[in-house]
Design a protein around this motif. Structure first.
Motif, PDB file in Angstrom:
ATOM      1  N   GLU A  67       1.354  -3.712   6.111  1.00 34.61           N
ATOM      2  CA  GLU A  67       2.118  -3.479   7.341  1.00 34.61           C
ATOM      3  C   GLU A  67       2.759  -2.089   7.413  1.00 34.61           C
ATOM      4  OE1 GLU A  67       4.861  -5.362   4.285  1.00 34.61           O
ATOM      5  OE2 GLU A  67       2.814  -5.674   5.031  1.00 34.61           O
ATOM      6  N   HIS A  68       2.743  -1.346   6.299  1.00 32.54           N
ATOM      7  CA  HIS A  68       3.337   0.004   6.299  1.00 32.54           C
ATOM      8  C   HIS A  68       2.386   1.056   6.851  1.00 32.54           C
ATOM      9  CE1 HIS A  68       6.718  -1.545   4.062  1.00 32.54           C
ATOM     10  NE2 HIS A  68       5.917  -1.994   3.099  1.00 32.54           N
ATOM     11  N   GLN A  69       1.180   0.643   7.203  1.00 32.93           N
ATOM     12  CA  GLN A  69       0.197   1.617   7.693  1.00 32.93           C
ATOM     13  C   GLN A  69       0.632   2.255   9.005  1.00 32.93           C
ATOM     14  OE1 GLN A  69      -4.160   0.969   7.103  1.00 32.93           O
ATOM     15  NE2 GLN A  69      -3.552  -1.091   6.510  1.00 32.93           N
ATOM     16  N   LEU A  70       1.305   1.483   9.869  1.00 36.92           N
ATOM     17  CA  LEU A  70       1.774   2.039  11.141  1.00 36.92           C
ATOM     18  C   LEU A  70       2.851   3.089  10.907  1.00 36.92           C
ATOM     19  CD1 LEU A  70       1.279   1.839  14.151  1.00 36.92           C
ATOM     20  CD2 LEU A  70       3.092   0.107  14.297  1.00 36.92           C
ATOM     21  N   THR A  71       3.727   2.824   9.922  1.00 36.41           N
ATOM     22  CA  THR A  71       4.756   3.810   9.566  1.00 36.41           C
ATOM     23  C   THR A  71       4.110   5.095   9.052  1.00 36.41           C
ATOM     24  OG1 THR A  71       6.200   1.975   8.914  1.00 36.41           O
ATOM     25  CG2 THR A  71       6.844   4.199   8.183  1.00 36.41           C
ATOM     26  N   LEU A  72       3.103   4.928   8.196  1.00 36.69           N
ATOM     27  CA  LEU A  72       2.386   6.099   7.683  1.00 36.69           C
ATOM     28  C   LEU A  72       1.716   6.868   8.817  1.00 36.69           C
ATOM     29  CD1 LEU A  72       0.659   4.660   4.460  1.00 36.69           C
ATOM     30  CD2 LEU A  72       2.553   6.283   4.542  1.00 36.69           C
ATOM     31  N   PHE A  73       1.157   6.136   9.774  1.00 32.71           N
ATOM     32  CA  PHE A  73       0.520   6.779  10.926  1.00 32.71           C
ATOM     33  C   PHE A  73       1.505   7.673  11.668  1.00 32.71           C
ATOM     34  CE2 PHE A  73      -0.130   6.785  15.531  1.00 32.71           C
ATOM     35  CZ  PHE A  73      -1.380   7.369  15.614  1.00 32.71           C
ATOM     36  N   VAL A  74       2.700   7.135  11.944  1.00 31.21           N
ATOM     37  CA  VAL A  74       3.722   7.897  12.681  1.00 31.21           C
ATOM     38  C   VAL A  74       4.142   9.138  11.893  1.00 31.21           C
ATOM     39  CG1 VAL A  74       6.085   7.833  13.591  1.00 31.21           C
ATOM     40  CG2 VAL A  74       4.568   5.860  13.918  1.00 31.21           C
ATOM     41  N   VAL A  75       4.371   8.966  10.581  1.00 31.30           N
ATOM     42  CA  VAL A  75       4.796  10.094   9.728  1.00 31.30           C
ATOM     43  C   VAL A  75       3.721  11.172   9.676  1.00 31.30           C
ATOM     44  CG1 VAL A  75       5.377  10.777   7.363  1.00 31.30           C
ATOM     45  CG2 VAL A  75       6.351   8.684   8.320  1.00 31.30           C
ATOM     46  N   PHE A  76       2.483  10.758   9.405  1.00 35.37           N
ATOM     47  CA  PHE A  76       1.394  11.736   9.281  1.00 35.37           C
ATOM     48  C   PHE A  76       1.090  12.412  10.619  1.00 35.37           C
ATOM     49  CE2 PHE A  76      -0.466   9.180   5.490  1.00 35.37           C
ATOM     50  CZ  PHE A  76       0.448   9.772   4.646  1.00 35.37           C
ATOM     51  N   LEU A  77       1.193  11.645  11.718  1.00 34.69           N
ATOM     52  CA  LEU A  77       0.949  12.247  13.034  1.00 34.69           C
ATOM     53  C   LEU A  77       2.004  13.311  13.346  1.00 34.69           C
ATOM     54  CD1 LEU A  77      -0.637  12.319  15.689  1.00 34.69           C
ATOM     55  CD2 LEU A  77       0.880  10.500  16.551  1.00 34.69           C
TER      56      LEU A  77
END
Length: 476
Positions: free
Chosen positions: A189-199
């Motif tokens: 479930e942390h993949q969305l958080t990683l997406f926001v950070v990396f974006l």
């Protein structure tokens, strides 16, 4: 999916001139008679040029190099051919064949390029005689000769590796046509958080590099070698991130699609090319700072526009050649698995999918990593040792502070860039978990490219002043 059987081969046999039957002895005598004068002639040429000071000119320097190359070129082929003609030896091991092919191609390409260089020498001598001694000085001649040899053997390495990675084993291999990335699937479930950070990081990286290139292009105060290299580095970093990060972001959103073998090879090729290009651009920037501080009176002459373009061209060429070598070596392997334990087509994760032993590829990767990371890093280190020793001799504290300030931004980027690259590619075969390896990769694919615009816009006074001029604000 397809399967194919490959018969294991350990040696080759030359058919040679077997069709000539009883005439082989005649051919032996003719070829031997031609070979002996060839060797003797080239040895005489090299010896005379060395001992006669009247022949110590660029033209005869290149001729002696060509004669030496031609001698070795013939030694690689003709003795074995003569042995075959009298029935002494007709088989050659796989290693022997690979070695012969490597040296044959290396010397053949070197000879072609040397003839081109000799043509350039004659052009300068006839069309620009007054500047001949300046243009064709010994430093230029040495660089041309060594570049020709390096190009020849690098290209021969590409060819030899490509050919001898063809499967020659009696095993069944599943032919894989596409790969899928595991990416950050274990983060759940942390993949969305990683997406926001990396974006967010990626957006800042793109915006920062675009700003740097634009400001350097429009502000004439920044039309100097240092900022020419910086703008080139920014362009390279931008393309470097475009090769990797968009696909990674799609995977984090669950939009991942398989990548074809050709797509994976293309991604790896551009990743390696641009990564190595960045390493050597940082080295060129280190050399620029060395000349500016240690030899300021000759800075404009040494770091001329032509030299700067040559340094950038050299960095790009090295990146392209090494990338071609690596990609051909990796994608001649037979693959049995399809899931890449990474978020892009990096060298080691892709090699792990191979059906056969990849020790040779691991050694090649290590050798290349040492050459493209430690050698540039060593040159930068030497530059900064000389820079610091020169700065410490400056009598005024203000002068020392100003000199250090001109190097601080570059030194910061160098430490982080080479540090991350060394951890990723110079450590032994990975014993880390997949997640640890990926987090290390994030450092040099996401964080390091961001560092360049941050350091050079926030810590560099000249760039900040140029930004203020571009926005029409007064300088404080």
């Amino acid at each position: 999916m397809k399967t194919a059987n490959h018969t294991e081969v350990t040696e080759f046999v030359f058919q040679g001139f077997s069709n000539f039957g009883e005439h082989q002895l005649t051919l032996f005598a003719v070829f031997l008679a031609l070979y002996i004068p060839t060797l003797a002639g080239n040895i005489i040429i090299v010896t005379i040029i060395r001992i006669d000071h009247h022949l110590h000119t660029p033209m005869y320097f290149f001729l002696s190099v060509l004669s030496t190359s031609e001698t070795f070129y013939s030694l690689v082929i003709i003795p074995r051919m003569l042995s075959s003609l009298i029935g002494l030896s007709q088989s050659i091991s796989l290693v022997g064949c690979g070695t012969q092919l490597f040296f044959f191609l290396g010397f053949a390409i070197t000879n072609c390029l040397l003839l081109a260089v000799m043509g350039f020498d004659r052009y300068v001598a006839i069309c620009n005689p007054l500047r001949y001694s300046i243009i064709m000085n010994w430093r230029v001649c040495t660089i041309l000769a060594s570049s020709v040899c390096a190009s020849g053997f690098l290209l021969s390495l590409v060819q030899a590796v490509a050919i001898f990675r063809l499967p020659m084993e009696g095993k069944n291999h599943t032919l894989v046509s596409e790969f899928t990335f595991q990416g950050f699937s274990s983060f759940g479930e942390h993949q969305l958080t990683l997406f926001v950070v990396f974006l967010a990081l990626y957006t800042f990286t793109l915006a920062g590099n675009v700003v740097i290139v634009t400001v350097i292009s429009v502000d004439r105060h920044l039309h100097t070698p240092m900022y020419f290299f910086l703008s080139t580095l920014s362009v390279s970093e931008t393309v470097y991130t475009l090769v990797i990060i968009p696909k990674m972001l799609c995977n984090l959103l669950g939009l991942s699609q398989p990548i074809s073998l050709a797509g994976c090879a293309t991604q790896m090729f551009f990743f390696i090319t641009l990564a190595i290009n960045n390493c050597f651009l940082l080295t060129a920037m280190g050399y620029d700072r060395y000349v500016a501080i240690c030899n300021p009176l000759r800075y404009a002459v040494i770091m001329s526009k032509g030299i700067c373009i040559q340094l950038v061209g050299g960095a790009c060429s090295i990146g392209l050649i090494v990338a071609m070598t690596q990609v051909l070596a990796v994608f001649r392997l037979p693959f049995c698995a399809t899931r890449v334990a990474h978020f892009f087509c990096d060298i080691r994760p892709v090699m792990k999918l191979s059906c056969i032993d990849t020790t040779a590829n691991e050694i090649l990767t290590l050798i290349i990593s040492v050459l493209v990371i430690l050698v540039p890093m060593g040159l930068v280190f030497i530059s900064y040792v000389l820079i610091i020793s020169t700065i410490l001799k400056i009598p005024s504290a203000q002068g020392r502070k100003k000199a250090f300030a001109t190097c601080a931004s570059h030194l910061t980027v160098v430490i982080v860039h080479y540090g991350c690259a060394s951890i990723a590619y110079l450590k032994p075969k990975s014993e880390n978990s997949r997640d640890e390896d990926q987090l290390i990769s994030v450092t040099y694919t996401v964080i390091t490219p961001l560092l360049n615009p941050v350091v050079y816009t926030l810590r560099n006074k000249e760039v900040k002043d140029a930004l203020l001029r571009a926005t029409g604000r007064k300088l404080s």
